[in-house]
Design a protein around this motif. Structure first.
Motif, PDB file in Angstrom:
ATOM      1  N   GLN A  84      24.911  23.966  63.054  1.00  0.00           N
ATOM      2  CA  GLN A  84      25.433  25.121  63.802  1.00  0.00           C
ATOM      3  C   GLN A  84      24.807  25.187  65.185  1.00  0.00           C
ATOM      4  OE1 GLN A  84      24.665  28.542  61.382  1.00  0.00           O
ATOM      5  NE2 GLN A  84      26.577  28.348  60.225  1.00  0.00           N
ATOM      6  N   GLU A  85      23.500  24.926  65.261  1.00  0.00           N
ATOM      7  CA  GLU A  85      22.825  24.940  66.548  1.00  0.00           C
ATOM      8  C   GLU A  85      23.352  23.825  67.440  1.00  0.00           C
ATOM      9  OE1 GLU A  85      18.676  24.679  65.775  1.00  0.00           O
ATOM     10  OE2 GLU A  85      18.563  26.681  64.885  1.00  0.00           O
ATOM     11  N   ASP A  86      23.563  22.638  66.883  1.00  0.00           N
ATOM     12  CA  ASP A  86      24.100  21.522  67.667  1.00  0.00           C
ATOM     13  C   ASP A  86      25.494  21.842  68.173  1.00  0.00           C
ATOM     14  OD1 ASP A  86      21.785  20.156  67.207  1.00  0.00           O
ATOM     15  OD2 ASP A  86      22.615  18.843  65.641  1.00  0.00           O
ATOM     16  N   SER A  87      26.308  22.456  67.331  1.00  0.00           N
ATOM     17  CA  SER A  87      27.672  22.820  67.708  1.00  0.00           C
ATOM     18  C   SER A  87      27.660  23.850  68.825  1.00  0.00           C
ATOM     19  CB  SER A  87      28.418  23.360  66.490  1.00  0.00           C
ATOM     20  OG  SER A  87      29.684  23.831  66.864  1.00  0.00           O
ATOM     21  N   ALA A  88      26.804  24.855  68.706  1.00  0.00           N
ATOM     22  CA  ALA A  88      26.701  25.886  69.741  1.00  0.00           C
ATOM     23  C   ALA A  88      26.207  25.281  71.044  1.00  0.00           C
ATOM     24  CB  ALA A  88      25.781  27.007  69.276  1.00  0.00           C
ATOM     25  N   ASP A  89      25.257  24.361  70.963  1.00  0.00           N
ATOM     26  CA  ASP A  89      24.729  23.712  72.160  1.00  0.00           C
ATOM     27  C   ASP A  89      25.804  22.859  72.830  1.00  0.00           C
ATOM     28  OD1 ASP A  89      22.619  23.055  73.973  1.00  0.00           O
ATOM     29  OD2 ASP A  89      22.469  21.091  72.982  1.00  0.00           O
ATOM     30  N   ASP A  90      26.559  22.121  72.034  1.00  0.00           N
ATOM     31  CA  ASP A  90      27.639  21.290  72.585  1.00  0.00           C
ATOM     32  C   ASP A  90      28.698  22.150  73.248  1.00  0.00           C
ATOM     33  OD1 ASP A  90      26.318  19.071  71.667  1.00  0.00           O
ATOM     34  OD2 ASP A  90      27.577  18.819  69.866  1.00  0.00           O
ATOM     35  N   THR A  91      29.028  23.294  72.631  1.00  0.00           N
ATOM     36  CA  THR A  91      30.036  24.201  73.190  1.00  0.00           C
ATOM     37  C   THR A  91      29.567  24.765  74.521  1.00  0.00           C
ATOM     38  OG1 THR A  91      30.771  24.801  70.966  1.00  0.00           O
ATOM     39  CG2 THR A  91      31.397  26.284  72.754  1.00  0.00           C
ATOM     40  N   SER A  92      28.313  25.185  74.587  1.00  0.00           N
ATOM     41  CA  SER A  92      27.801  25.767  75.844  1.00  0.00           C
ATOM     42  C   SER A  92      27.715  24.709  76.926  1.00  0.00           C
ATOM     43  CB  SER A  92      26.456  26.438  75.626  1.00  0.00           C
ATOM     44  OG  SER A  92      25.467  25.473  75.331  1.00  0.00           O
ATOM     45  N   ARG A  93      27.386  23.480  76.601  1.00  0.00           N
ATOM     46  CA  ARG A  93      27.356  22.410  77.603  1.00  0.00           C
ATOM     47  C   ARG A  93      28.755  22.088  78.120  1.00  0.00           C
ATOM     48  NH1 ARG A  93      22.635  18.101  76.151  1.00  0.00           N
ATOM     49  NH2 ARG A  93      21.048  19.645  75.741  1.00  0.00           N
ATOM     50  N   ALA A  94      29.720  22.093  77.176  1.00  0.00           N
ATOM     51  CA  ALA A  94      31.102  21.811  77.588  1.00  0.00           C
ATOM     52  C   ALA A  94      31.618  22.906  78.507  1.00  0.00           C
ATOM     53  CB  ALA A  94      31.984  21.674  76.347  1.00  0.00           C
ATOM     54  N   GLN A  95      31.275  24.145  78.230  1.00  0.00           N
ATOM     55  CA  GLN A  95      31.707  25.251  79.083  1.00  0.00           C
ATOM     56  C   GLN A  95      31.033  25.186  80.437  1.00  0.00           C
ATOM     57  OE1 GLN A  95      30.927  28.770  76.808  1.00  0.00           O
ATOM     58  NE2 GLN A  95      32.769  28.549  75.539  1.00  0.00           N
ATOM     59  N   GLY A  96      29.779  24.752  80.484  1.00  0.00           N
ATOM     60  CA  GLY A  96      29.034  24.644  81.747  1.00  0.00           C
ATOM     61  C   GLY A  96      29.597  23.533  82.608  1.00  0.00           C
ATOM     62  N   GLN A  97      30.051  22.446  82.029  1.00  0.00           N
ATOM     63  CA  GLN A  97      30.603  21.336  82.794  1.00  0.00           C
ATOM     64  C   GLN A  97      32.025  21.654  83.256  1.00  0.00           C
ATOM     65  OE1 GLN A  97      30.286  17.926  80.288  1.00  0.00           O
ATOM     66  NE2 GLN A  97      28.090  17.682  80.658  1.00  0.00           N
ATOM     67  N   ALA A  98      32.762  22.478  82.504  1.00  0.00           N
ATOM     68  CA  ALA A  98      34.132  22.816  82.868  1.00  0.00           C
ATOM     69  C   ALA A  98      34.162  23.765  84.056  1.00  0.00           C
ATOM     70  CB  ALA A  98      34.855  23.443  81.670  1.00  0.00           C
ATOM     71  N   SER A  99      33.106  24.509  84.292  1.00  0.00           N
ATOM     72  CA  SER A  99      33.095  25.491  85.387  1.00  0.00           C
ATOM     73  C   SER A  99      32.921  24.866  86.735  1.00  0.00           C
ATOM     74  CB  SER A  99      31.977  26.503  85.186  1.00  0.00           C
ATOM     75  OG  SER A  99      32.186  27.202  83.987  1.00  0.00           O
TER      76      SER A  99
END
Length: 99
Positions: A84-99
């Motif tokens: 769950q932590e890895d998934s949340a971390d991957d999601t936040s990184r993907a959102q940071g790169q999309a911005s």
């Protein structure tokens, strides 16, 4: 697990009573000086350990299965939390790169 512990304690107490009776009746040595109480407990431990090892074999096996199951559940929970932590971390990184 509690059942095994209580059974083991019962065997120890039984041995303690028998050893106490043997020492105070003079059939077993009394120990050295003021060490009589410690001597009785030591002898009771010495006699109860092999008796418990033989008599409680099935109960010890049941207790070990319970311990293994508990450890496996804890490992599965930790792995689920980690994923769950890895998934949340991957999601936040993907959102940071999309911005």
């Amino acid at each position: 697990m509690l059942r095994y512990t209580l059974m083991r304690l019962g065997i120890f107490v039984g041995c303690l009573v028998v050893v106490w009776g043997l020492v105070y009746s003079g059939l077993a040595p009394r120990g050295l000086g003021d060490s009589n109480g410690l001597w009785i407990v030591t002898l009771a431990l010495l006699f109860s350990a092999p008796i418990s090892f033989v008599v409680l074999r099935k109960e010890r096996d049941r207790a070990s299965v319970q311990v293994v199951q508990r450890v496996d559940r804890m490992k599965a929970t930790m792995e689920a939390n980690r994923s769950q932590e890895d998934s949340a971390d991957d999601t936040s990184r993907a959102q940071g790169q999309a911005s």
